[in-house]
Design a protein around this motif. Sequence first.
Motif, PDB file in Angstrom:
ATOM      1  N   UNK A 155       0.992  -1.360  -0.144  1.00  0.00           N
ATOM      2  CA  UNK A 155       0.127   0.131   0.031  1.00  0.00           C
ATOM      3  C   UNK A 155       0.985   1.257  -0.155  1.00  0.00           C
ATOM      4  N   UNK A 156       2.066   1.120   0.792  1.00  0.00           N
ATOM      5  CA  UNK A 156       2.864   2.472   1.133  1.00  0.00           C
ATOM      6  C   UNK A 156       3.551   2.547  -0.228  1.00  0.00           C
ATOM      7  N   UNK A 157       3.973   1.753  -1.093  1.00  0.00           N
ATOM      8  CA  UNK A 157       4.866   2.014  -2.132  1.00  0.00           C
ATOM      9  C   UNK A 157       3.991   2.260  -3.283  1.00  0.00           C
ATOM     10  N   UNK A 158       2.734   1.564  -3.582  1.00  0.00           N
ATOM     11  CA  UNK A 158       2.202   1.818  -4.672  1.00  0.00           C
ATOM     12  C   UNK A 158       1.424   3.217  -4.583  1.00  0.00           C
ATOM     13  N   UNK A 159       1.001   3.753  -3.481  1.00  0.00           N
ATOM     14  CA  UNK A 159       0.731   5.084  -3.169  1.00  0.00           C
ATOM     15  C   UNK A 159       1.678   6.252  -3.799  1.00  0.00           C
ATOM     16  N   UNK A 160       2.795   5.931  -3.217  1.00  0.00           N
ATOM     17  CA  UNK A 160       4.093   6.824  -3.499  1.00  0.00           C
ATOM     18  C   UNK A 160       4.166   6.941  -4.826  1.00  0.00           C
ATOM     19  N   UNK A 161       4.275   5.610  -5.635  1.00  0.00           N
ATOM     20  CA  UNK A 161       4.601   5.605  -6.710  1.00  0.00           C
ATOM     21  C   UNK A 161       3.814   6.315  -7.929  1.00  0.00           C
ATOM     22  N   UNK A 162       2.346   6.213  -7.525  1.00  0.00           N
ATOM     23  CA  UNK A 162       1.320   6.828  -8.275  1.00  0.00           C
ATOM     24  C   UNK A 162       1.519   8.240  -8.202  1.00  0.00           C
ATOM     25  N   UNK A 163       1.610   8.829  -7.027  1.00  0.00           N
ATOM     26  CA  UNK A 163       1.793  10.281  -6.806  1.00  0.00           C
ATOM     27  C   UNK A 163       2.946  10.538  -7.461  1.00  0.00           C
ATOM     28  N   UNK A 164       4.299  10.012  -7.517  1.00  0.00           N
ATOM     29  CA  UNK A 164       5.553  10.401  -8.161  1.00  0.00           C
ATOM     30  C   UNK A 164       5.290  10.570  -9.672  1.00  0.00           C
ATOM     31  N   UNK A 216       2.976  16.145 -14.512  1.00  0.00           N
ATOM     32  CA  UNK A 216       2.312  17.619 -14.343  1.00  0.00           C
ATOM     33  C   UNK A 216       3.456  18.764 -14.296  1.00  0.00           C
ATOM     34  N   UNK A 217       4.468  18.356 -13.621  1.00  0.00           N
ATOM     35  CA  UNK A 217       5.509  19.479 -13.160  1.00  0.00           C
ATOM     36  C   UNK A 217       6.718  19.213 -14.060  1.00  0.00           C
ATOM     37  N   UNK A 218       6.653  18.008 -14.927  1.00  0.00           N
ATOM     38  CA  UNK A 218       7.859  17.922 -15.850  1.00  0.00           C
ATOM     39  C   UNK A 218       9.194  17.556 -15.224  1.00  0.00           C
ATOM     40  N   UNK A 219       8.969  17.219 -13.967  1.00  0.00           N
ATOM     41  CA  UNK A 219      10.206  16.825 -13.032  1.00  0.00           C
ATOM     42  C   UNK A 219      10.805  15.795 -13.432  1.00  0.00           C
ATOM     43  N   UNK A 220      12.142  15.584 -13.104  1.00  0.00           N
ATOM     44  CA  UNK A 220      12.755  14.348 -13.302  1.00  0.00           C
ATOM     45  C   UNK A 220      12.035  13.170 -12.600  1.00  0.00           C
ATOM     46  N   UNK A 221      11.813  11.958 -13.238  1.00  0.00           N
ATOM     47  CA  UNK A 221      11.239  10.708 -12.578  1.00  0.00           C
ATOM     48  C   UNK A 221      11.760  10.284 -11.307  1.00  0.00           C
ATOM     49  N   UNK A 222      11.201  10.131 -10.119  1.00  0.00           N
ATOM     50  CA  UNK A 222      11.782   9.613  -9.082  1.00  0.00           C
ATOM     51  C   UNK A 222      12.954  10.590  -8.210  1.00  0.00           C
ATOM     52  N   UNK A 223      13.031  11.509  -8.827  1.00  0.00           N
ATOM     53  CA  UNK A 223      14.163  12.489  -8.059  1.00  0.00           C
ATOM     54  C   UNK A 223      13.847  12.818  -6.711  1.00  0.00           C
ATOM     55  N   UNK A 224      12.522  12.965  -6.285  1.00  0.00           N
ATOM     56  CA  UNK A 224      12.144  12.964  -4.922  1.00  0.00           C
ATOM     57  C   UNK A 224      11.701  11.962  -4.072  1.00  0.00           C
ATOM     58  N   UNK A 225      11.609  10.749  -4.896  1.00  0.00           N
ATOM     59  CA  UNK A 225      10.836   9.735  -4.340  1.00  0.00           C
ATOM     60  C   UNK A 225      11.456   9.157  -3.056  1.00  0.00           C
ATOM     61  N   UNK A 226      12.832   9.193  -2.802  1.00  0.00           N
ATOM     62  CA  UNK A 226      13.383   8.918  -1.539  1.00  0.00           C
ATOM     63  C   UNK A 226      12.988   9.521  -0.695  1.00  0.00           C
ATOM     64  N   UNK A 227      12.880  11.074  -0.724  1.00  0.00           N
ATOM     65  CA  UNK A 227      12.627  11.935   0.474  1.00  0.00           C
ATOM     66  C   UNK A 227      11.026  11.577   0.575  1.00  0.00           C
ATOM     67  N   UNK A 228      10.328  11.471  -0.340  1.00  0.00           N
ATOM     68  CA  UNK A 228       8.789  11.240  -0.161  1.00  0.00           C
ATOM     69  C   UNK A 228       8.540   9.969   0.543  1.00  0.00           C
ATOM     70  N   UNK A 229       9.303   9.043   0.218  1.00  0.00           N
ATOM     71  CA  UNK A 229       9.226   7.713   1.147  1.00  0.00           C
ATOM     72  C   UNK A 229       9.657   7.977   2.506  1.00  0.00           C
TER      73      UNK A 229
END
Length: 563
Positions: A150-159, A165-178
């Motif tokens: 649940x935790x990972x799937x939620x974050x991946x879809x938001x990322x 939407x913002x055209x930012x590099x994929x997963x660049x802030x995933x670690x901090x979000x997690x």
Amino acid sequence: MLSVKKYTWLVAGLGIGLFLIFTGICGFKMRESWENFLIFLILMVISELHVIHINHSFLTMEFGFVYASVLIFGPIPAAAMKFLSTFITQCYLRRKYEFRERLGIIFFNIGQYMISFFGALGAYYIASKVFAGYGTVHTAVARGAGIIAYFFMNNLMVEGYIYLDKHKKLFIKLGQSLINDATTYLIAVPAGIIMAETYEHFGFYSIFFVFLPYMIIVYVYRFYMNLIATNRELRALYDVAATMTSTLDIDEVLEIVLVSIENLAPWDTACLFVYQHGALVPAVYDGFSDSKFKDVKIKPGEGITGSCLLKGKGEIVNNCQNDLRFLRLPGLPKDTRSMMAVPLISGSELIGAIALTSSKNFVYTQKHLTLMSILASQAAVAISNARLFDRTTQMAITDGLTKLYNYRYIYDELERQVNRVKYNGGVFSLIIIDIDHFKAFNDMYGHQIGDEILQNLAVVLKNNVRAKDSVGRYGGEEFAIILPDISSVEAAGIAERIRQAVEKTELARTASGKGLYITISAGVASYPDDALSVDDLVRKADNALLFGAKQDGRNKVVQFKKY
């Protein structure tokens, strides 16, 4: 490439489809009454609306309620409850957004949670099968697998949404979000377990013993954070007022105001406009990507900023691109959603305006507007005082008739140039100019014509030197020009160019229409080649003028060393 709009509805459709499919397959089997279902749903909605914001992260009981609802009501009723709670909270939180934008985000969130929910159930059942032979340990492992899924799937879809939407590099802030989200789960999961356990031992209403302490903590924390924020804002306003009143330099005041804005309101672009010649022009700004922005001119009543200046009060505009007054200024980000503008008015004097924009909708509140209005009032007074000081200073060093520097300034500038050359090396030159037979012009045509000649001669002198050169009225019909980093030979060439320009320029016209022309004589000397002090330099240039150019027939340029 997949657009954010297609991605939004893809996630929404997939999530809602999973909910309908599993509900059809498994049926809606609920272990509790509808009354308790409704009560738990209300508590879930309240918990989702009461989030604790900490820096760039937040704490919420959302997953705790999801976890507990599965154990209390069963998987499908829990999914329905999460579906409804997400729909209600998102409708409330995005009630001010445009309908299409609101609809997409609401259903994206529903789809995102449904995919995560059923993905977590799948991970739970798979783990249950794999660890079936490990006794009671398998239950904890299976639940842990569901929580992690649940935790990972939620974050991946938001990322994915942020990336599109913002055209930012994929997963660049995933670690901090997690990391940020993990903090929430470390609190929400134990809370969900406690809710389920208290329900098991003490009945349904015992869940309030978990819910009420959480709500108390939320309100205590919010009160504490509001006190800190208010203290920080008041301190910022005090610091701004103290700093602005400590200087009378107009450029410093403008920079202080721009920097101070950062402590009072969020922004993507910020600009302090000043009112000049009937229009607002950018004085200091940040966030604009186009250099053409510096040439923008906004008339009072034009655009949102000009409108606030005309009305004399600040304004917040959301969905500002739909506002007919919105101006697409050069360099303004295309995704601008919110705008706040406040006028700078001191008494009845229009000073300027401050305009902030953000890509987020509804980012500005009435509190932001109040703080910015206070800052604008302080800034207007500070800018007005700085301008008054600047005008007073200019009057003290400017000749009233010609608007050139006066004798006092020229002498002080000579002192500064001597010190500069003395400590840093180099050279500078002085030209002293005198109008030939000026007394005769005054006697023949009157002082009004004489004044006109002096004024127009000042313009010719200014137009024939560099911006860093100093031109002044030395006294009567005498003028002085200071030329930094120019040798005596070069200065003589400049003086000759000026002499020729003056000789060819009509400087006044009589009542009968006769054009009047004059000639000038000039003496040139340089430091340190010709003199050792300011007085010595002036004397040498004056000697070159009087005993060289004047005695040799006038309308000439003479260097001291050639005299």
